[in-house]
Enzyme design. Structure first.
Site, short mmCIF file in Angstrom:
data_model
loop_
_atom_site.label_atom_id
_atom_site.label_comp_id
_atom_site.label_asym_id
_atom_site.label_seq_id
_atom_site.Cartn_x
_atom_site.Cartn_y
_atom_site.Cartn_z
N LYS A 185 0.83 -1.20 0.00
CA LYS A 185 0.00 0.00 0.00
C LYS A 185 0.88 1.27 0.00
O LYS A 185 2.09 1.16 -0.05
CB LYS A 185 -0.96 -0.04 1.19
CG LYS A 185 -1.81 -1.33 1.26
CD LYS A 185 -2.93 -1.38 0.23
CE LYS A 185 -3.54 -2.74 -0.03
NZ LYS A 185 -4.25 -3.37 1.07
C1 LIG Z 1 -5.16 -4.50 1.60
C2 LIG Z 1 -6.63 -4.44 1.62
C3 LIG Z 1 -7.39 -4.72 2.77
C4 LIG Z 1 -6.84 -5.34 4.02
O1 LIG Z 1 -5.73 -4.80 4.50
P1 LIG Z 1 -4.68 -5.66 5.37
O2 LIG Z 1 -3.88 -4.59 6.00
O3 LIG Z 1 -3.90 -6.49 4.41
O4 LIG Z 1 -5.45 -6.46 6.35
C5 LIG Z 1 -8.75 -4.50 2.72
N1 LIG Z 1 -9.35 -4.08 1.61
C6 LIG Z 1 -8.67 -3.85 0.48
C7 LIG Z 1 -9.40 -3.36 -0.71
C8 LIG Z 1 -7.29 -4.04 0.44
O5 LIG Z 1 -6.63 -3.85 -0.70
#
Ligand SMILES: *Cc1c(COP(=O)(O)O)cnc(C)c1O
Length: 380
Positions: A185
């Site tokens: 991210k």
């Molecule tokens: C990455 C992601 C999540 C969850 O995040 P984590 O930190 O990996 O638990 C939820 N929704 C979307 C759309 C994501 O891309």
């Protein structure tokens, strides 16, 4: 042998390492001052009143659903083109995720499909800012308000995006927005997440559920005069806290967000220029008035060629990926009553979908390699 090019990854520098080292030498590995400092910095960057940090984006979604009061007998509308966690968080509360199709061009929740999915049980909607492009928030938010629904933005892809004049995370058209700090991210803490809200009441509930449902706040205690050690557990909460070690890393990463976003935007521009007139490639439509944050760079190719192109790229060390297998088609959701359900636009998108490498550390040279390989792979 050329090095592999991942579809996404973190960018960590000496300042990040020093920030972590400083916490490791301090008194507070968790529940210390770095948590509140990180929360305040993200709240400021997004324009929200409150930010509640937690252990990852999935627990952020779960906390948001708990704070919204989702429970057995409730439904929440979710698009099928997202990571499974968006729907799972609803199910964790005993509520039922109800899928509603995406728009074919933006790949975000179709407001018309959302409206059509409404039943007497609907309590919430979770629009996803897919790839970093904000969903149709004004329309979704206005309809939700009219029907008394809670809006939880899954903004895991969209830190730094804007919708109209406001940043995503400002919750202009929603009750809460969640972020993830997974290494792919925009900013990384390893694992980490956050819920943003402008509501004092929701922020209080998020904090309560984050830490076992336990409070020491004198204003909330039933027995006021038990002694200094006294606390009460008011809800069945969880330990979804994030340590100070990770919040210090997050704070350091956040300082670089403008630079990371500028790089992602430059890469997106170059990709879009290269593919604009390339036969067999369809790009995500970008409506005016929204600033994309480019977590992912997705393309659609003819379904019959997607697998060959994926294999062609991987054979050359270009680790393209697919986001996402529509959630309603996953075996768990098939068993949970979605067998035979059709979401034609989500399914058509998935059939040709490919995510190309997109991260702040991607060099121009790497990107040229990706573009040349896509061209070659498609003409092969
Ligand atoms: C990455 C992601 C999540 C969850 O995040 P984590 O930190 O990996 O638990 C939820 N929704 C979307 C759309 C994501 O891309």
């Amino acid at each position: 042998m050329k090095k592999n090019i991942p579809y996404g990854r973190q960018v960590i520098d000496a300042a990040d390492r020093a920030a972590v080292d400083k916490v490791l030498r301090s008194d507070w590995l968790t529940q210390g001052p770095s948590v509140a400092a990180f929360e305040a910095a993200v709240a400021r960057a997004c324009g929200a009143r409150h930010a509640v940090a937690c252990s990852n984006g999935t627990t952020a979604l779960h906390l948001a659903c708990l704070a919204a009061g989702l429970g057995p007998g409730d439904e929440a509308v979710v698009p099928p083109i997202t990571f499974a966690a968006t729907a799972n968080a609803v199910a964790y509360c005993g509520a039922r995720p109800v899928f509603a199709d995406v728009k074919a061009d933006t790949l975000t929740l179709d407001p018309a499909a959302f409206k059509a999915a409404l039943t007497r049980k609907t309590k919430a909607v979770l629009p996803v800012h897919f790839a970093g492009l904000p969903a149709d928030m004004a329309e979704i938010g206005a309809f939700a308000r009219e029907k008394g629904l809670i809006v939880i933005e899954d903004a895991a892809h969209a830190l730094g995006a804007s919708y109209g004049r406001k940043k995503i995370g400002a919750c202009e058209h929603s009750d809460m927005a969640i972020l993830s700090f997974h290494p792919v991210k925009h900013i990384a803490t390893g694992e980490g997440g956050m819920v943003l809200t402008n509501s004092d009441e929701l922020a209080g509930r998020l904090r309560l559920f984050r830490s076992h449902g336990i409070t020491r706040d004198p204003a909330l205690l039933e027995k006021k005069d038990e002694g200094g050690w006294y606390y009460e557990m008011r809800e069945l909460g969880f330990n979804y806290r994030i340590p100070d070690i990770l919040c210090a890393l997050g704070l350091s990463q956040l300082k670089k967000l403008p630079r990371f976003l500028a790089r992602r935007r430059a890469l997106a521009k170059a990709y879009r220029k290269a593919f604009a007139s390339l036969d067999g490639v369809t790009l995500q439509h970008l409506p005016p008035g929204r600033e994309h944050a480019w977590h992912l760079f997705t393309i659609q190719v003819p379904a019959a060629r997607r697998r060959a192109l994926y294999d062609f790229l991987h054979a050359r060390g270009i680790l393209a990926n697919v986001h996402y297998i529509p959630v309603h088609t996953l075996p768990y959701y098939q068993r949970a009553g979605w067998k035979g359900a059709r979401f034609p636009r989500a399914e058509a998108y998935y059939a040709g979908a490919l995510s190309l490498p997109m991260h702040a550390g991607l060099t121009d040279e790497d990107q040229r390699r990706v573009i040349a390989a896509v061209r070659e792979g498609l003409s092969a």
